[in-house]
Design a protein around this motif. Sequence first.
Motif, short mmCIF file in Angstrom:
data_model
loop_
_atom_site.label_atom_id
_atom_site.label_comp_id
_atom_site.label_asym_id
_atom_site.label_seq_id
_atom_site.Cartn_x
_atom_site.Cartn_y
_atom_site.Cartn_z
N SER A 24 1.18 -0.78 0.00
CA SER A 24 0.08 0.01 0.32
C SER A 24 1.13 1.17 0.49
O SER A 24 1.40 1.11 0.80
CB SER A 24 -0.71 -0.11 1.32
N VAL A 57 -7.19 2.26 -1.18
CA VAL A 57 -7.71 1.51 -0.06
C VAL A 57 -8.31 2.25 0.50
O VAL A 57 -8.48 2.90 1.06
CB VAL A 57 -6.32 1.43 0.90
N PRO A 58 -9.55 1.16 0.89
CA PRO A 58 -10.92 2.12 1.35
C PRO A 58 -10.80 2.56 2.87
O PRO A 58 -10.64 3.45 3.20
CB PRO A 58 -12.46 1.35 1.50
N GLU A 59 -9.88 1.75 3.66
CA GLU A 59 -9.84 2.12 4.70
C GLU A 59 -8.39 2.80 5.38
O GLU A 59 -8.10 3.23 6.31
CB GLU A 59 -9.21 0.92 6.21
N GLN A 60 -7.50 3.03 4.19
CA GLN A 60 -6.32 4.25 4.07
C GLN A 60 -7.00 4.88 2.80
O GLN A 60 -6.51 4.93 1.96
CB GLN A 60 -4.87 3.44 3.97
N PRO A 61 -7.28 6.32 3.17
CA PRO A 61 -7.18 7.68 2.25
C PRO A 61 -6.41 7.81 1.42
O PRO A 61 -4.74 8.19 1.99
CB PRO A 61 -8.41 8.74 3.40
N HIS A 63 -4.48 6.31 -0.17
CA HIS A 63 -3.47 4.94 -0.80
C HIS A 63 -3.84 3.95 -1.61
O HIS A 63 -5.06 3.66 -1.78
CB HIS A 63 -2.80 4.07 1.05
#
Length: 256
Positions: A24, A57-61, A63
Amino acid sequence: MGRLVPAVTRALDMLELFLEGDGSLSAPDVTRRLQLPRTTVHELLTTLAARAYLVPVPEQPGHYRLGVRTYQLGSRYAEQLDLAAEGQRVARAVAETCDETVHVAILEDTDVIYIAKVDSTHAVRMVSAAGRRLPAHCTSVGKMLLASLPDAELTARISGRELAAMTPDSVTDPAALREALAVVGERGVASEHRESNPDVSCVAAPVRDGSGRVVAALSISVPMIRWSEERESELEQLALDGAAELSTRLGHRGRA
């Protein structure tokens, strides 16, 4: 040969960054790692994401990670792989470097089967053939493959079996074989001296597939008249390099 296209090179450099770490990366990460202008990085990220080579990556804006398109390409590559054909190509390159006989073999029960072979050009050389089957415990490729098995599987394969001798130097005692395999496992390279042929010594290294599993071994065989401790060390490294190259062709990341 045509010139390299800078934009394509940058895009590929960017994709290869995602093979490292947790897979990521953010735009600032890529900018820092590739030393590219921020505008260029954002344009490349946008383009690759639009083509599904990267996805947010939904949980890492902010990224990204590799997208489904890269998986599809990798799967297509894996479908086209032929271990014997790739092994033959790598064996040829190794043989051209050392001018000794090179084999690639797989394990079947307690035997090895040679699936690729390239001969030395020397008049005195090991005589064998692709498709030949030998007891694994008498060969360097076999020792390498046996040493790579989980202990329970190794026990199941050799327990209660007679270890036949091919030469007076063959290891026929199960306990001695286990000791030898433990050394092979620690060193990551195998050797045998006059155990399958009274006039030949061999070294072998493991070949891994994309999952990291040992699927084959690559060996170099040398007549005793050209063998020495110094030569053994050189050939071990060459076998490791060849096995690593074949592993890379099979999708393995990292050294074999």
